[in-house]
Design a protein around this motif. Sequence first.
Motif, mmCIF file in Angstrom:
data_model
loop_
_atom_site.group_PDB
_atom_site.id
_atom_site.type_symbol
_atom_site.label_atom_id
_atom_site.label_comp_id
_atom_site.label_asym_id
_atom_site.label_seq_id
_atom_site.Cartn_x
_atom_site.Cartn_y
_atom_site.Cartn_z
ATOM 1 N N GLY A 117 22.240 2.458 5.384
ATOM 2 C CA GLY A 117 22.429 2.108 3.949
ATOM 3 C C GLY A 117 21.328 2.865 3.048
ATOM 4 N N SER A 118 21.645 3.055 1.718
ATOM 5 C CA SER A 118 20.906 3.986 0.978
ATOM 6 C C SER A 118 20.181 3.293 -0.253
ATOM 7 C CB SER A 118 21.726 5.180 0.183
ATOM 8 O OG SER A 118 21.009 6.070 -0.282
ATOM 9 N N LYS A 119 19.981 3.820 -1.201
ATOM 10 C CA LYS A 119 19.167 3.230 -2.202
ATOM 11 C C LYS A 119 19.731 1.953 -2.760
ATOM 12 C CE LYS A 119 17.014 4.435 -6.779
ATOM 13 N NZ LYS A 119 17.553 4.757 -8.342
ATOM 14 N N TRP A 121 1.086 -1.233 0.113
ATOM 15 C CA TRP A 121 0.047 -0.041 0.012
ATOM 16 C C TRP A 121 0.948 1.097 0.118
ATOM 17 C CZ3 TRP A 121 -0.181 4.132 3.532
ATOM 18 C CH2 TRP A 121 -1.262 5.115 3.118
ATOM 19 N N ASN A 122 0.423 2.250 -0.657
ATOM 20 C CA ASN A 122 1.281 3.548 -0.780
ATOM 21 C C ASN A 122 0.035 4.428 -0.618
ATOM 22 O OD1 ASN A 122 3.934 4.841 -0.679
ATOM 23 N ND2 ASN A 122 2.972 6.011 -2.631
ATOM 24 N N ARG A 123 0.442 5.616 -0.091
ATOM 25 C CA ARG A 123 -0.553 6.661 0.074
ATOM 26 C C ARG A 123 -1.176 7.151 -1.259
ATOM 27 N NH1 ARG A 123 1.383 12.440 2.472
ATOM 28 N NH2 ARG A 123 2.817 12.054 0.797
ATOM 29 N N THR A 124 -0.089 7.386 -2.293
ATOM 30 C CA THR A 124 -0.146 7.653 -3.678
ATOM 31 C C THR A 124 -0.267 6.068 -4.369
ATOM 32 O OG1 THR A 124 1.246 9.744 -3.393
ATOM 33 C CG2 THR A 124 0.561 8.820 -5.761
ATOM 34 N N ALA A 125 -1.365 5.735 -4.529
ATOM 35 C CA ALA A 125 -1.404 4.238 -5.012
ATOM 36 C C ALA A 125 -0.514 3.990 -6.195
ATOM 37 C CB ALA A 125 -3.001 4.012 -5.284
ATOM 38 N N VAL A 167 8.074 5.044 5.659
ATOM 39 C CA VAL A 167 7.679 6.341 5.258
ATOM 40 C C VAL A 167 8.957 7.509 5.907
ATOM 41 C CG1 VAL A 167 5.158 5.948 5.199
ATOM 42 C CG2 VAL A 167 6.134 6.564 7.421
ATOM 43 N N SER A 168 8.361 8.696 5.308
ATOM 44 C CA SER A 168 9.364 9.915 5.218
ATOM 45 C C SER A 168 9.766 10.229 6.713
ATOM 46 C CB SER A 168 8.653 11.126 4.937
ATOM 47 O OG SER A 168 7.729 10.643 3.886
ATOM 48 N N ASP A 169 8.842 10.357 7.766
ATOM 49 C CA ASP A 169 9.552 11.276 8.774
ATOM 50 C C ASP A 169 8.495 10.786 10.229
ATOM 51 O OD1 ASP A 169 7.248 12.556 8.010
ATOM 52 O OD2 ASP A 169 8.309 14.168 7.347
ATOM 53 N N PRO A 189 18.018 11.950 -6.726
ATOM 54 C CA PRO A 189 18.054 11.480 -5.118
ATOM 55 C C PRO A 189 18.142 9.873 -4.935
ATOM 56 C CG PRO A 189 15.848 12.008 -5.960
ATOM 57 C CD PRO A 189 16.809 12.298 -7.142
ATOM 58 N N ALA A 190 19.237 9.493 -4.047
ATOM 59 C CA ALA A 190 19.211 8.255 -3.512
ATOM 60 C C ALA A 190 18.893 8.432 -2.110
ATOM 61 C CB ALA A 190 20.389 7.843 -3.696
ATOM 62 N N PHE A 191 19.424 9.612 -1.349
ATOM 63 C CA PHE A 191 18.761 9.936 -0.046
ATOM 64 C C PHE A 191 18.542 11.241 -0.158
ATOM 65 C CE2 PHE A 191 20.365 10.706 4.601
ATOM 66 C CZ PHE A 191 18.971 10.557 4.929
HETATM 67 P P1 NAP Z 1 10.663 8.889 -0.333
HETATM 68 O O1 NAP Z 1 10.962 8.128 -1.708
HETATM 69 O O2 NAP Z 1 10.549 10.266 -0.008
HETATM 70 O O3 NAP Z 1 9.289 7.994 0.220
HETATM 71 C C1 NAP Z 1 8.679 8.595 1.416
HETATM 72 C C2 NAP Z 1 7.538 7.632 1.618
HETATM 73 O O4 NAP Z 1 6.543 8.156 2.542
HETATM 74 C C3 NAP Z 1 6.415 7.607 0.428
HETATM 75 O O5 NAP Z 1 5.833 6.222 0.208
HETATM 76 C C4 NAP Z 1 5.494 8.587 0.638
HETATM 77 O O6 NAP Z 1 4.001 8.257 0.150
HETATM 78 C C5 NAP Z 1 5.188 8.249 2.074
HETATM 79 N N1 NAP Z 1 4.674 9.218 2.955
HETATM 80 C C6 NAP Z 1 4.960 10.481 3.310
HETATM 81 N N2 NAP Z 1 4.000 10.855 3.972
HETATM 82 C C7 NAP Z 1 3.014 10.269 4.491
HETATM 83 C C8 NAP Z 1 1.939 9.834 5.216
HETATM 84 N N3 NAP Z 1 1.468 11.185 5.745
HETATM 85 N N4 NAP Z 1 1.133 9.125 5.232
HETATM 86 C C9 NAP Z 1 1.613 7.876 4.398
HETATM 87 N N5 NAP Z 1 2.695 8.000 3.785
HETATM 88 C C10 NAP Z 1 3.241 9.066 3.815
HETATM 89 O O7 NAP Z 1 11.702 8.530 0.878
HETATM 90 P P2 NAP Z 1 12.852 7.370 1.186
HETATM 91 O O8 NAP Z 1 14.179 7.792 0.591
HETATM 92 O O9 NAP Z 1 12.196 6.184 0.402
HETATM 93 O O10 NAP Z 1 12.881 7.344 2.643
HETATM 94 C C11 NAP Z 1 11.802 6.805 3.623
HETATM 95 C C12 NAP Z 1 12.489 6.789 5.057
HETATM 96 O O11 NAP Z 1 13.613 5.867 4.957
HETATM 97 C C13 NAP Z 1 12.850 8.069 5.605
HETATM 98 O O12 NAP Z 1 12.490 8.169 6.938
HETATM 99 C C14 NAP Z 1 14.415 8.117 5.410
HETATM 100 O O13 NAP Z 1 15.027 9.187 6.141
HETATM 101 C C15 NAP Z 1 14.742 6.704 5.587
HETATM 102 N N6 NAP Z 1 15.992 6.537 4.957
HETATM 103 C C16 NAP Z 1 16.301 6.732 3.672
HETATM 104 C C17 NAP Z 1 17.412 6.427 2.942
HETATM 105 C C18 NAP Z 1 17.740 6.478 1.478
HETATM 106 O O14 NAP Z 1 19.174 6.572 1.178
HETATM 107 N N7 NAP Z 1 16.829 7.167 0.551
HETATM 108 C C19 NAP Z 1 18.408 5.492 3.804
HETATM 109 C C20 NAP Z 1 18.126 5.125 4.933
HETATM 110 C C21 NAP Z 1 16.875 5.564 5.290
HETATM 111 P P3 NAP Z 1 3.685 9.146 -1.100
HETATM 112 O O15 NAP Z 1 4.161 8.411 -2.340
HETATM 113 O O16 NAP Z 1 2.146 9.249 -1.373
HETATM 114 O O17 NAP Z 1 4.264 10.550 -0.889
#
Ligand code: NAP
Length: 285
Positions: free
Chosen positions: A123-125, A30-34, A65-67, A230-232
């Motif tokens: 770890g990242s993407k 499931w994702n907020r944006t389906a 999810v984000s934060d 963006p990877a991170f």
């Molecule tokens: P991302 O691509 O920005 O994805 C964020 C996700 O959160 C999306 O699926 C988004 O849904 C969802 N989301 C945001 N607000 C929401 C809400 N209110 N309700 C439900 N879903 C919501 O971020 P990401 O890079 O995958 O990172 C996700 C998490 O992993 C973050 O906490 C980040 O700090 C952590 N992280 C990231 C990395 C990296 O390298 N990228 C590495 C380690 C940890 P929508 O698609 O609908 O917007």
Amino acid sequence: MTKYGFLGIGIMGKAMATNLLNAGFDVTVWNRTAAACRPLVELGAKQGKTAADVVAQSDITFAMVSDPEAAKALCFGKDGVLEGISEGKSYIDVSTVDADTSSDIYHAVKANGGRFLEAPVSGSKKPAEDGTLVFLCAGDQSLYEDAVDALDVMGKKSFYFPRMGQGAQMKLVINMIMGTMMTAFAEGLCLGDKIGLEKTDILDVIGQGAITCPMFQLKGPLMMEENFAPAFPLKHMQKDMRLALLQGDACSQPLYTSSAANNAYLKARQDGRGDEDFSAVIKNL
Ligand code: NAP
């Protein structure tokens, strides 16, 4: 066969859920944006109508999810995780949040009869795609043990810490170090460039010495090409710096260089770079 759920199909969630599917796991997403679920459905995932629906259908549900705001909205909001939690249901939040957010979710899930693990990842993407993440876990130990097959598919190593919140705290300490490393690296590249040194030479010299690290070797060439795909995402890096600084504030720990680095990420966000890779902080300079 254990049924898995995966909520939050962003950069990380997509790669992690893909690995579960490729390993033959039964996964409902499931994702907020389906629309983001489509590639996973093509790989064989089922798609849930709501987060609650996924949790109710699954034995163990992951969320990425984000934060903290997103993690709480996902858990406590309408059609959210808590509505699907009952006896026997398990929830693993792998998002990067603060310890208080994790603890609030833990207590709410427990109160509804479920089990909870916080398991943010180092770890990242690319490690997410390669299945080489490192999980930093705390919470219900029995769930940690039950989830080990899935954690092993998505990662190369898992840690279990004895106190709830320590997974989140460890993650923030690590990312605070990483964030300050990146700003120092960016400043070094810019200073060297300004005084006539070749950036490639700077990278080569770093590569031979004690400060070499995979991050500099991976990001350096991309930064030179001005490739900030963006990877991170930078907005998440700044969020992690902010949460780490708040943690420092709460325990009276001065964090001089991290505070300066946070300002650099804030400036980059102000300049509209939040959705670029965090290495785009070099553009401030
Ligand atoms: P991302 O691509 O920005 O994805 C964020 C996700 O959160 C999306 O699926 C988004 O849904 C969802 N989301 C945001 N607000 C929401 C809400 N209110 N309700 C439900 N879903 C919501 O971020 P990401 O890079 O995958 O990172 C996700 C998490 O992993 C973050 O906490 C980040 O700090 C952590 N992280 C990231 C990395 C990296 O390298 N990228 C590495 C380690 C940890 P929508 O698609 O609908 O917007």
